[in-house]
Design a protein around this motif. Structure first.
Motif, PDB file in Angstrom:
ATOM      1  N   VAL A 156     -37.060 -16.846  26.628  1.00 36.79           N
ATOM      2  CA  VAL A 156     -37.347 -18.127  27.266  1.00 36.79           C
ATOM      3  C   VAL A 156     -38.698 -18.626  26.768  1.00 36.79           C
ATOM      4  N   PHE A 157     -38.740 -19.884  26.337  1.00 33.74           N
ATOM      5  CA  PHE A 157     -40.012 -20.530  26.004  1.00 33.74           C
ATOM      6  C   PHE A 157     -40.191 -21.735  26.919  1.00 33.74           C
ATOM      7  N   LEU A 158     -41.353 -21.794  27.561  1.00 32.77           N
ATOM      8  CA  LEU A 158     -41.637 -22.834  28.543  1.00 32.77           C
ATOM      9  C   LEU A 158     -42.743 -23.748  28.011  1.00 32.77           C
ATOM     10  N   ASP A 159     -42.451 -25.029  27.926  1.00 33.78           N
ATOM     11  CA  ASP A 159     -43.429 -26.017  27.470  1.00 33.78           C
ATOM     12  C   ASP A 159     -44.447 -26.255  28.581  1.00 33.78           C
ATOM     13  N   ILE A 160     -45.711 -25.925  28.317  1.00 35.97           N
ATOM     14  CA  ILE A 160     -46.766 -26.108  29.329  1.00 35.97           C
ATOM     15  C   ILE A 160     -47.795 -27.148  28.881  1.00 35.97           C
ATOM     16  N   THR A 161     -47.416 -27.972  27.910  1.00 37.35           N
ATOM     17  CA  THR A 161     -48.358 -28.959  27.374  1.00 37.35           C
ATOM     18  C   THR A 161     -48.925 -29.857  28.467  1.00 37.35           C
ATOM     19  N   SER A 162     -48.083 -30.276  29.398  1.00 41.74           N
ATOM     20  CA  SER A 162     -48.513 -31.226  30.429  1.00 41.74           C
ATOM     21  C   SER A 162     -49.541 -30.647  31.384  1.00 41.74           C
ATOM     22  N   VAL A 163     -49.616 -29.307  31.459  1.00 47.53           N
ATOM     23  CA  VAL A 163     -50.569 -28.677  32.392  1.00 47.53           C
ATOM     24  C   VAL A 163     -51.559 -27.783  31.649  1.00 47.53           C
ATOM     25  N   TRP A 164     -51.638 -27.957  30.334  1.00 48.06           N
ATOM     26  CA  TRP A 164     -52.538 -27.093  29.574  1.00 48.06           C
ATOM     27  C   TRP A 164     -53.980 -27.210  30.048  1.00 48.06           C
ATOM     28  N   ASP A 165     -54.400 -28.396  30.414  1.00 45.82           N
ATOM     29  CA  ASP A 165     -55.789 -28.561  30.864  1.00 45.82           C
ATOM     30  C   ASP A 165     -56.074 -27.688  32.089  1.00 45.82           C
ATOM     31  N   ARG A 166     -55.071 -27.507  32.943  1.00 44.36           N
ATOM     32  CA  ARG A 166     -55.256 -26.662  34.126  1.00 44.36           C
ATOM     33  C   ARG A 166     -55.328 -25.190  33.730  1.00 44.36           C
ATOM     34  N   LYS A 167     -54.467 -24.792  32.799  1.00 42.37           N
ATOM     35  CA  LYS A 167     -54.514 -23.393  32.373  1.00 42.37           C
ATOM     36  C   LYS A 167     -55.827 -23.098  31.670  1.00 42.37           C
ATOM     37  N   ARG A 168     -56.273 -23.996  30.807  1.00 50.12           N
ATOM     38  CA  ARG A 168     -57.533 -23.757  30.100  1.00 50.12           C
ATOM     39  C   ARG A 168     -58.697 -23.698  31.095  1.00 50.12           C
ATOM     40  N   ALA A 169     -58.679 -24.547  32.111  1.00 46.43           N
ATOM     41  CA  ALA A 169     -59.721 -24.499  33.140  1.00 46.43           C
ATOM     42  C   ALA A 169     -59.699 -23.169  33.869  1.00 46.43           C
ATOM     43  N   ALA A 170     -58.496 -22.660  34.155  1.00 51.41           N
ATOM     44  CA  ALA A 170     -58.378 -21.354  34.824  1.00 51.41           C
ATOM     45  C   ALA A 170     -58.860 -20.235  33.914  1.00 51.41           C
ATOM     46  N   ILE A 171     -58.512 -20.313  32.629  1.00 53.27           N
ATOM     47  CA  ILE A 171     -58.974 -19.319  31.661  1.00 53.27           C
ATOM     48  C   ILE A 171     -60.500 -19.241  31.667  1.00 53.27           C
ATOM     49  N   GLU A 172     -61.143 -20.391  31.703  1.00 53.98           N
ATOM     50  CA  GLU A 172     -62.606 -20.421  31.640  1.00 53.98           C
ATOM     51  C   GLU A 172     -63.253 -19.952  32.945  1.00 53.98           C
ATOM     52  N   CYS A 173     -62.442 -19.792  33.995  1.00 53.55           N
ATOM     53  CA  CYS A 173     -62.963 -19.199  35.229  1.00 53.55           C
ATOM     54  C   CYS A 173     -63.188 -17.699  35.072  1.00 53.55           C
ATOM     55  N   MET A 174     -62.493 -17.092  34.113  1.00 50.35           N
ATOM     56  CA  MET A 174     -62.563 -15.641  33.946  1.00 50.35           C
ATOM     57  C   MET A 174     -63.745 -15.300  33.035  1.00 50.35           C
ATOM     58  N   GLU A 175     -64.931 -15.461  33.569  1.00 49.87           N
ATOM     59  CA  GLU A 175     -66.158 -15.324  32.781  1.00 49.87           C
ATOM     60  C   GLU A 175     -66.393 -13.890  32.311  1.00 49.87           C
ATOM     61  N   GLY A 176     -65.840 -12.928  33.037  1.00 52.48           N
ATOM     62  CA  GLY A 176     -66.021 -11.528  32.654  1.00 52.48           C
ATOM     63  C   GLY A 176     -65.228 -11.123  31.426  1.00 52.48           C
ATOM     64  N   GLN A 177     -64.305 -11.996  30.986  1.00 52.93           N
ATOM     65  CA  GLN A 177     -63.481 -11.693  29.809  1.00 52.93           C
ATOM     66  C   GLN A 177     -63.453 -12.899  28.858  1.00 52.93           C
ATOM     67  N   GLU A 178     -64.630 -13.417  28.582  1.00 53.26           N
ATOM     68  CA  GLU A 178     -64.741 -14.620  27.748  1.00 53.26           C
ATOM     69  C   GLU A 178     -64.163 -14.402  26.354  1.00 53.26           C
ATOM     70  N   HIS A 179     -64.145 -13.152  25.889  1.00 55.69           N
ATOM     71  CA  HIS A 179     -63.630 -12.865  24.554  1.00 55.69           C
ATOM     72  C   HIS A 179     -62.139 -13.165  24.426  1.00 55.69           C
ATOM     73  N   LEU A 180     -61.448 -13.364  25.553  1.00 57.24           N
ATOM     74  CA  LEU A 180     -60.013 -13.635  25.511  1.00 57.24           C
ATOM     75  C   LEU A 180     -59.666 -15.119  25.582  1.00 57.24           C
ATOM     76  N   TRP A 181     -60.653 -15.976  25.815  1.00 54.60           N
ATOM     77  CA  TRP A 181     -60.363 -17.396  25.994  1.00 54.60           C
ATOM     78  C   TRP A 181     -59.640 -17.992  24.788  1.00 54.60           C
ATOM     79  N   GLU A 182     -60.202 -17.816  23.621  1.00 54.76           N
ATOM     80  CA  GLU A 182     -59.609 -18.419  22.424  1.00 54.76           C
ATOM     81  C   GLU A 182     -58.344 -17.678  22.002  1.00 54.76           C
ATOM     82  N   PHE A 183     -58.305 -16.380  22.261  1.00 59.61           N
ATOM     83  CA  PHE A 183     -57.110 -15.612  21.902  1.00 59.61           C
ATOM     84  C   PHE A 183     -55.887 -16.179  22.608  1.00 59.61           C
ATOM     85  N   TYR A 184     -55.984 -16.404  23.928  1.00 53.39           N
ATOM     86  CA  TYR A 184     -54.824 -16.887  24.666  1.00 53.39           C
ATOM     87  C   TYR A 184     -54.557 -18.370  24.452  1.00 53.39           C
ATOM     88  N   THR A 185     -55.544 -19.099  23.974  1.00 52.27           N
ATOM     89  CA  THR A 185     -55.287 -20.469  23.522  1.00 52.27           C
ATOM     90  C   THR A 185     -54.412 -20.439  22.269  1.00 52.27           C
TER      91      THR A 185
END
Length: 248
Positions: A179-208
């Motif tokens: 299954v592949f789910l298009d999340i383009t419409s809510v990507w800004d929310r996911k990226r904002a949530a990713i940036e909340c995880m300050e203790g694992q900043e090394h993963l921000w760009e990886f999961y992008t």
């Protein structure tokens, strides 16, 4: 599908550690929340021992301070994604272990939520056995929640699909998305949530990058240059159970 049509629908994510739900299914959470789903996230641990290296490198750090920081990050990320209820079991990590009472507590959550679908980790993860243990627990508690003889009188669970979200080193895990789910419409929310995880900043760009790669797979499988719809960001999932249909 309109918001009114799914006003009563729910979903449940069982996350081994406090950040897992953000990297691996934050887009699915945000997308379904936007459609009116009430998404509950259970974090079995904060990942305080094994997934908080940046915090532990600070002088004078303590276990309680790490837990508090991880809780705050998870709560902030959950708010960014539109999570209906974030439940922290605080069971410890590396290793993660549940007693029968812990499992029965999770069964109560499952029965209370009555999810239309559930999500957890890949079934095999030699790099992080907490992850595959969480999915073993998800399968076991889903089974118990379906049993009429467990706490008779409670509403039993139906048969929600369990989707396994993408592990960190996909090729090593035997994880195969269907299954592949298009999340383009809510990507800004996911990226904002990713940036909340300050203790694992090394993963921000990886999961992008993972989301961008899965968008390519979404487009190729939806028609690609033959007319498939464009997507910039997507998430992949592997379903555990057959899906019943009347027409292909």
């Amino acid at each position: 599908m309109t918001k009114d049509n799914v006003a009563a629908k729910t979903a449940l994510v069982i996350s081994a550690h406090a950040a897992d739900f953000v990297w691996r299914c934050g887009g699915a959470i945000a997308l379904h929340a936007a459609m009116g789903y009430r998404v509950t996230v259970v974090c079995l641990s904060f990942g305080e021992r094994g997934e908080s290296a940046k915090l532990w490198k600070q002088p004078g750090m303590t276990l309680d301070r790490v837990k508090a920081a991880r809780r705050a990050e998870a709560e902030k990320a959950a708010a960014a994604l539109g999570v209906h209820d974030l439940i922290s079991f605080d069971l410890g990590d590396y290793p993660l272990r549940l007693t029968d009472e812990d499992k029965y507590r999770l069964v109560d959550v499952i029965r209370d939520v009555q999810p239309a679908f559930m999500m957890s980790h890949s079934q095999y993860d030699p790099y992080n056995t907490d992850h595959m243990y969480a999915t073993q627990v998800a399968l076991e508690t889903r089974m118990i929640a379906q049993a009429w003889g467990h706490n008779p009188g409670q509403k039993v669970l139906g048969a929600p699909q369990l989707y396994l979200f993408e592990p960190h080193q996909t090729e090593q895990m035997g994880w195969k998305p269907d299954v592949f789910l298009d999340i383009t419409s809510v990507w800004d929310r996911k990226r904002a949530a990713i940036e909340c995880m300050e203790g694992q900043e090394h993963l921000w760009e990886f999961y992008t990058r993972v989301a961008e790669n899965r968008a390519n797979h979404f487009m190729r499988n939806s028609g690609g240059q033959s007319g498939g719809r464009a997507a910039k960001y997507a998430e992949g999932f592997q379903s555990v159970f057959p899906r019943t249909v009347d027409e292909l």
